[in-house]
Design a protein around this motif. Structure first.
Motif, PDB file in Angstrom:
ATOM      1  N   ALA A  31       0.845  -1.200   0.000  1.00 17.19           N
ATOM      2  CA  ALA A  31       0.000   0.000   0.000  1.00 17.19           C
ATOM      3  C   ALA A  31       0.871   1.237   0.000  1.00 17.19           C
ATOM      4  CB  ALA A  31      -0.894  -0.011   1.229  1.00 17.19           C
ATOM      5  N   GLY A  32       0.571   2.157  -0.881  1.00 16.41           N
ATOM      6  CA  GLY A  32       1.302   3.402  -0.933  1.00 16.41           C
ATOM      7  C   GLY A  32       2.580   3.331  -1.741  1.00 16.41           C
ATOM      8  N   ASP A  33       2.953   2.125  -2.187  1.00 10.54           N
ATOM      9  CA  ASP A  33       4.179   1.999  -2.963  1.00 10.54           C
ATOM     10  C   ASP A  33       3.896   2.370  -4.420  1.00 10.54           C
ATOM     11  OD1 ASP A  33       6.750  -0.583  -2.704  1.00 10.54           O
ATOM     12  OD2 ASP A  33       6.839   1.529  -3.262  1.00 10.54           O
ATOM     13  N   PHE A  34       4.912   2.898  -5.097  1.00  6.06           N
ATOM     14  CA  PHE A  34       4.757   3.296  -6.486  1.00  6.06           C
ATOM     15  C   PHE A  34       5.250   2.171  -7.377  1.00  6.06           C
ATOM     16  CE2 PHE A  34       5.764   7.483  -4.372  1.00  6.06           C
ATOM     17  CZ  PHE A  34       4.434   7.851  -4.271  1.00  6.06           C
ATOM     18  N   ASN A  35       4.475   1.808  -8.372  1.00  6.50           N
ATOM     19  CA  ASN A  35       4.824   0.688  -9.221  1.00  6.50           C
ATOM     20  C   ASN A  35       4.518   0.994 -10.677  1.00  6.50           C
ATOM     21  OD1 ASN A  35       5.324  -1.729 -10.443  1.00  6.50           O
ATOM     22  ND2 ASN A  35       4.231  -2.967  -8.948  1.00  6.50           N
ATOM     23  N   PRO A  36       5.487   1.556 -11.404  1.00  8.84           N
ATOM     24  CA  PRO A  36       5.265   1.859 -12.821  1.00  8.84           C
ATOM     25  C   PRO A  36       4.971   0.644 -13.669  1.00  8.84           C
ATOM     26  CG  PRO A  36       7.144   3.087 -11.989  1.00  8.84           C
ATOM     27  CD  PRO A  36       6.766   2.086 -10.918  1.00  8.84           C
ATOM     28  N   THR A  37       5.293  -0.559 -13.177  1.00  7.29           N
ATOM     29  CA  THR A  37       5.032  -1.754 -13.974  1.00  7.29           C
ATOM     30  C   THR A  37       3.557  -2.131 -14.005  1.00  7.29           C
ATOM     31  OG1 THR A  37       5.342  -3.339 -12.149  1.00  7.29           O
ATOM     32  CG2 THR A  37       7.320  -2.643 -13.346  1.00  7.29           C
ATOM     33  N   LYS A  38       2.729  -1.511 -13.147  1.00  3.92           N
ATOM     34  CA  LYS A  38       1.307  -1.850 -13.106  1.00  3.92           C
ATOM     35  C   LYS A  38       0.399  -0.635 -13.298  1.00  3.92           C
ATOM     36  CE  LYS A  38       1.982  -5.823 -10.050  1.00  3.92           C
ATOM     37  NZ  LYS A  38       1.616  -6.461  -8.764  1.00  3.92           N
ATOM     38  N   ILE A  39       0.979   0.434 -13.802  1.00  5.05           N
ATOM     39  CA  ILE A  39       0.223   1.682 -13.843  1.00  5.05           C
ATOM     40  C   ILE A  39      -0.981   1.656 -14.767  1.00  5.05           C
ATOM     41  CG2 ILE A  39       2.198   3.095 -13.204  1.00  5.05           C
ATOM     42  CD1 ILE A  39       2.580   3.753 -16.137  1.00  5.05           C
ATOM     43  N   TYR A  40      -0.987   0.717 -15.703  1.00 10.42           N
ATOM     44  CA  TYR A  40      -2.090   0.696 -16.657  1.00 10.42           C
ATOM     45  C   TYR A  40      -3.135  -0.366 -16.322  1.00 10.42           C
ATOM     46  CZ  TYR A  40       1.185   3.626 -19.089  1.00 10.42           C
ATOM     47  OH  TYR A  40       2.069   4.634 -19.394  1.00 10.42           O
ATOM     48  N   SER A  41      -3.033  -0.953 -15.116  1.00 12.16           N
ATOM     49  CA  SER A  41      -3.998  -1.994 -14.768  1.00 12.16           C
ATOM     50  C   SER A  41      -4.566  -1.851 -13.359  1.00 12.16           C
ATOM     51  CB  SER A  41      -3.331  -3.375 -14.913  1.00 12.16           C
ATOM     52  OG  SER A  41      -2.232  -3.496 -14.039  1.00 12.16           O
ATOM     53  N   ILE A  42      -4.313  -0.714 -12.713  1.00 10.42           N
ATOM     54  CA  ILE A  42      -4.766  -0.570 -11.321  1.00 10.42           C
ATOM     55  C   ILE A  42      -5.833   0.516 -11.175  1.00 10.42           C
ATOM     56  CG2 ILE A  42      -2.609  -1.418 -10.343  1.00 10.42           C
ATOM     57  CD1 ILE A  42      -1.786   1.486  -9.861  1.00 10.42           C
ATOM     58  N   TYR A  43      -6.628   0.686 -12.220  1.00  9.71           N
ATOM     59  CA  TYR A  43      -7.581   1.801 -12.205  1.00  9.71           C
ATOM     60  C   TYR A  43      -8.991   1.379 -11.809  1.00  9.71           C
ATOM     61  CZ  TYR A  43      -8.608   0.097 -16.935  1.00  9.71           C
ATOM     62  OH  TYR A  43      -8.938  -0.682 -18.014  1.00  9.71           O
ATOM     63  N   LYS A  44      -9.113   0.521 -10.822  1.00 12.07           N
ATOM     64  CA  LYS A  44     -10.421   0.038 -10.408  1.00 12.07           C
ATOM     65  C   LYS A  44     -10.962   0.728  -9.161  1.00 12.07           C
ATOM     66  CE  LYS A  44     -10.671  -2.984 -13.707  1.00 12.07           C
ATOM     67  NZ  LYS A  44     -11.636  -2.808 -14.818  1.00 12.07           N
ATOM     68  N   GLN A  45     -10.122   1.454  -8.433  1.00  7.77           N
ATOM     69  CA  GLN A  45     -10.602   2.079  -7.207  1.00  7.77           C
ATOM     70  C   GLN A  45      -9.718   3.270  -6.836  1.00  7.77           C
ATOM     71  OE1 GLN A  45     -10.351  -0.972  -4.233  1.00  7.77           O
ATOM     72  NE2 GLN A  45      -8.114  -1.097  -4.315  1.00  7.77           N
ATOM     73  N   GLY A  46     -10.292   4.185  -6.065  1.00  4.50           N
ATOM     74  CA  GLY A  46      -9.505   5.270  -5.492  1.00  4.50           C
ATOM     75  C   GLY A  46      -9.648   6.633  -6.140  1.00  4.50           C
ATOM     76  N   TYR A  47     -10.193   6.705  -7.367  1.00  5.47           N
ATOM     77  CA  TYR A  47     -10.274   7.994  -8.060  1.00  5.47           C
ATOM     78  C   TYR A  47     -11.595   8.149  -8.810  1.00  5.47           C
ATOM     79  CZ  TYR A  47      -5.388   8.731  -7.052  1.00  5.47           C
ATOM     80  OH  TYR A  47      -4.196   8.922  -6.386  1.00  5.47           O
ATOM     81  N   ASN A  48     -12.085   9.357  -8.843  1.00  4.05           N
ATOM     82  CA  ASN A  48     -13.194   9.718  -9.715  1.00  4.05           C
ATOM     83  C   ASN A  48     -12.608  10.130 -11.059  1.00  4.05           C
ATOM     84  OD1 ASN A  48     -15.043   9.451  -7.526  1.00  4.05           O
ATOM     85  ND2 ASN A  48     -14.466  11.493  -6.837  1.00  4.05           N
ATOM     86  N   TYR A  49     -13.408  10.076 -12.090  1.00  8.20           N
ATOM     87  CA  TYR A  49     -12.881  10.439 -13.403  1.00  8.20           C
ATOM     88  C   TYR A  49     -13.989  10.973 -14.294  1.00  8.20           C
ATOM     89  CZ  TYR A  49     -14.946   6.019 -14.903  1.00  8.20           C
ATOM     90  OH  TYR A  49     -15.826   5.003 -15.168  1.00  8.20           O
TER      91      TYR A  49
END
Length: 209
Positions: A103-121
């Motif tokens: 949690a809270g770690d930055f992971n550029p290897t998964k940036i295009y697959s973790i968009y299921k929660q946490g932000y409105n758009y």
């Protein structure tokens, strides 16, 4: 410290596409973008950072769970297990354990697959960047009092590639990253993502593990 902040800001930006809510147009754009990158074995992106009246060139190489990031005289290496951050100005490298799923770690290897929660758009609209038509999606965090309050991501209409993103922090400061060149499925050895102190004579190693 300023350069280190730039590097951190980039990784924050890369990690932000976590979205929620139900703007279907925005969701379609992000889903198509995600599918494109998830299908790649590796990629390299050369980019330009703009902010505080300054421009910096950098590049990011990703292969499976490993990445290497260069920006403003610094390099971050990780093979998916260990992260090494090299600072050219002081010829110093900080080494620490890396858990991409923490949690809270930055992971550029998964940036295009973790968009299921946490932000409105929401879908902002079609624009032109670098002469290319792009779809622009705006993301805002669900949590209050976050450092980054808004992110705009531009995705090319032609091939669902990220063209750039713009971050706005809570002070109103705006920074942007523009992809200058994107190379999919690059041939890169696994040891490219591991810091080799033999290639940096006199480097001071700070082991934080």
């Amino acid at each position: 410290m300023k350069k280190l902040a730039l590097l951190g800001a980039l990784i924050v930006g890369l990690s932000l596409p976590s979205v929620a809510q139900k703007d279907k147009k925005a969701s379609d754009v992000l889903d198509a973008m995600s599918a494109k990158y998830k299908a790649l074995n590796s990629y390299k992106a050369a980019f330009t950072y703009t902010g505080d009246g300054s421009n910096y060139k950098g590049d990011l190489t990703v292969k499976k769970n490993a990445f290497r990031l260069k920006l403003a005289g610094q390099e971050v290496f990780t093979d998916g297990k260990t992260m090494s951050t090299y600072i050219k100005e002081t010829n110093e490298v900080n080494v620490q354990d890396y858990d991409g799923g923490a949690a809270g770690d930055f992971n550029p290897t998964k940036i295009y697959s973790i968009y299921k929660q946490g932000y409105n758009y929401k879908y902002i609209g079609e624009q032109k960047q670098g002469g290319q038509p792009v779809d622009v999606v705006e993301l805002t965090p669900e949590k209050k009092n976050t450092q980054i309050v808004k992110v705009q991501i531009a995705v090319t209409k032609k091939d669902n590639q990220v063209k750039g993103w713009k971050l706005t922090d809570k002070t109103g400061k705006v920074t942007s990253y523009t992809i200058d060149k994107f190379t999919p499925n690059v041939a890169v050895a696994d040891n490219y993502f591991v810091f080799d102190k033999m290639k940096y004579p006199g480097v001071e190693v700070v082991d934080l593990r």
